[in-house]
Design an enzyme around this catalytic site. Structure first.
Site, mmCIF file in Angstrom:
data_model
loop_
_atom_site.group_PDB
_atom_site.id
_atom_site.type_symbol
_atom_site.label_atom_id
_atom_site.label_comp_id
_atom_site.label_asym_id
_atom_site.label_seq_id
_atom_site.Cartn_x
_atom_site.Cartn_y
_atom_site.Cartn_z
ATOM 1 N N SER A 133 0.809 -1.218 0.000
ATOM 2 C CA SER A 133 0.000 0.000 0.000
ATOM 3 C C SER A 133 0.844 1.271 0.000
ATOM 4 O O SER A 133 0.365 2.338 -0.376
ATOM 5 C CB SER A 133 -0.951 0.017 1.204
ATOM 6 O OG SER A 133 -0.236 0.152 2.414
ATOM 7 N N LYS A 170 0.672 4.340 6.836
ATOM 8 C CA LYS A 170 0.058 5.248 5.874
ATOM 9 C C LYS A 170 0.643 6.649 6.054
ATOM 10 O O LYS A 170 1.329 6.938 7.031
ATOM 11 C CB LYS A 170 -1.466 5.314 6.064
ATOM 12 C CG LYS A 170 -2.206 4.024 5.778
ATOM 13 C CD LYS A 170 -2.235 3.688 4.303
ATOM 14 C CE LYS A 170 -3.099 2.467 4.017
ATOM 15 N NZ LYS A 170 -2.470 1.219 4.518
#
EC number: 3.4.21.88
Length: 215
Positions: A133, A170
């Site tokens: 990701s 993230k």
């Protein structure tokens, strides 16, 4: 600061921006791609020239082993007396069980001795990255992310967060009504967290990256 050529200044500024944006310096390949060099070897030549001029320090054998020197306001710099002679012993965190502290003993698979020059600030642990990701930020599956424990982070920093029973890596951005956790891969969706959500807890910020096989 030592006088740099125009090209050297571009490389230096790129390193500085990368550290400010993500918490760790770029790889040679990323420098080459960003500045249009023919190969990572060309980036390496400029890095060595900057090291000779005393404005950066290079850690041998590490793709992101670059530290800024000689400026008081270098972002998030980690300095230790005689750092080249010292080693940090960092726990490697593997899978994290739901509801337990990230540094609980059962999560620690081993300890690594690491050169402090690999990191922009002193890390507390290494987290093994799972998934892609954050691929476009240069963080790949199997990499070891160096994490400094924090309860607060700035916009744009790469963070480690707990979301319910999961731990995720993230980029943090504040939005009206909450936080957005941004993936650096278009194949993955961003995550919006409402302000005050009991499901969210900040575990730390990224301060370095070790590619699988570099230790």
């Amino acid at each position: 600061m030592t006088k740099l050529t125009a090209r050297q200044q571009q490389v230096f500024d790129l390193i500085r921006r990368a550290i400010e944006r993500s918490g760790f310096p770029p790889t040679r390949a990323e420098i080459a791609a960003e500045l249009g060099f023919s190969s990572p070897n060309a980036a390496e030549e400029h890095l060595r020239a900057l090291a000779r001029k005393g404005v950066i320090e290079l850690a041998a054998g590490a793709s992101r082993g670059i530290r800024l020197l000689g400026i008081e306001d270098a972002p998030h710099q980690f300095t230790l007396p005689h750092a080249g002679l010292m080693q940090l012993s960092l726990p490697l965190v593997g899978r994290v069980a739901a509801g337990s502290p990230i540094l609980a003993q059962e999560h620690i698979s081993q300890h690594y001795a690491c050169d402090p020059a690999l990191f922009t600030s002193k890390p507390d642990y290494l987290l093994k990255v799972r998934g892609l990701s954050m691929r476009d930020a240069g963080i790949l599956d199997g990499d070891l992310l160096a994490v400094q424990k924090r309860t607060e982070a700035k916009d744009g920093q790469i963070i480690v967060a707990r979301l319910g029973d999961d731990v995720t890596v993230k980029r943090l951005m504040r939005r009206p009504g909450g936080l957005e956790l941004i993936a650096e891969n278009p194949d993955y969706e961003n995550i919006f967290v409402k302000a005050g959500s009991a499901e969210f807890a900040l575990e730390g910020i990224a301060v370095g990256l070790i590619r699988s096989g570099e230790l």
